[in-house]
Write a protein that holds these residues in place. Structure first.
Motif, short mmCIF file in Angstrom:
data_model
loop_
_atom_site.label_atom_id
_atom_site.label_comp_id
_atom_site.label_asym_id
_atom_site.label_seq_id
_atom_site.Cartn_x
_atom_site.Cartn_y
_atom_site.Cartn_z
N ILE A 1 -6.95 3.58 -2.86
CA ILE A 1 -7.54 2.71 -1.79
C ILE A 1 -8.44 3.76 -1.23
O ILE A 1 -10.19 3.75 -1.14
CB ILE A 1 -7.22 2.15 -1.12
N MET B 1 -2.17 -2.75 -8.29
CA MET B 1 -2.88 -2.72 -6.76
C MET B 1 -3.60 -4.61 -7.24
O MET B 1 -3.87 -5.08 -6.64
CB MET B 1 -3.88 -1.99 -6.77
N ILE C 1 0.83 -1.29 0.02
CA ILE C 1 0.06 0.08 -0.13
C ILE C 1 0.93 1.38 -0.76
O ILE C 1 0.17 1.99 -0.03
CB ILE C 1 -1.18 0.10 1.27
N GLU D 1 -10.04 -8.29 0.16
CA GLU D 1 -9.08 -7.70 0.15
C GLU D 1 -8.56 -6.65 0.22
O GLU D 1 -8.60 -6.21 2.07
CB GLU D 1 -7.18 -8.69 0.50
N GLY D 2 -9.14 -6.00 -0.34
CA GLY D 2 -8.39 -4.09 -0.91
C GLY D 2 -9.73 -3.52 0.73
O GLY D 2 -9.32 -3.29 1.62
N LEU E 1 -5.48 -6.52 -4.57
CA LEU E 1 -6.22 -5.10 -4.02
C LEU E 1 -7.62 -4.62 -4.79
O LEU E 1 -8.37 -4.07 -4.31
CB LEU E 1 -5.40 -4.06 -3.35
N LEU F 1 -12.69 -2.21 -5.13
CA LEU F 1 -11.43 -2.88 -4.38
C LEU F 1 -12.00 -4.23 -3.98
O LEU F 1 -13.43 -4.45 -4.04
CB LEU F 1 -12.36 -2.17 -2.41
#
Length: 118
Positions: A32, A65, A23, A90-91, A70, A87
């Motif tokens: 995100i 990502m 991240i 997991e994100g 993610l 997302l």
């Protein structure tokens, strides 16, 4: 770490270091966060939400990502082509940790301001 110079090897095995590598960087957290606040965004919508990001950095960050699991990328086979980003689970699992980190950061910032105003 130990004295034999294997500290970097040990840090690469650290779950926290691994997570921060996923991240880290200037743009991943704002991306995100924008996706968490909007569920699904098209590319240009996302670009408008992340102030100052270039097309190259947005494309690169989204691809990285997506590769890390993610971000979802859904392409619709229509004319004109449409792509939406969201997302993954997991994100989404990351959001409570980011909210806690933001709360901690706010507290630290307030303490620093209190120290400066004394």
């Amino acid at each position: 770490m130990n004295d034999k110079g294997t500290g970097n090897k040990n840090m690469n095995n650290c779950p926290l270091t691994y997570a921060l590598n996923l991240i880290g960087g200037k743009w991943r957290l704002p991306i995100i966060w924008a996706l968490s606040q909007n569920n699904t965004l098209r590319y240009n919508e996302l670009k408008r939400k992340v102030d100052g990001i270039t097309n190259m950095m947005l494309s690169q960050s989204l691809k990285e990502m997506e590769n890390h699991g993610l971000v979802n990328r859904k392409q619709f086979m229509e004319i004109p082509p449409r792509v939406e980003y969201s997302l993954t689970e997991e994100g989404k699992d990351l959001i409570p940790a980011l909210e806690s980190l933001a709360k901690w950061g706010k507290g630290m910032k307030n303490k620093e301001m209190d120290r400066c105003n004394k």
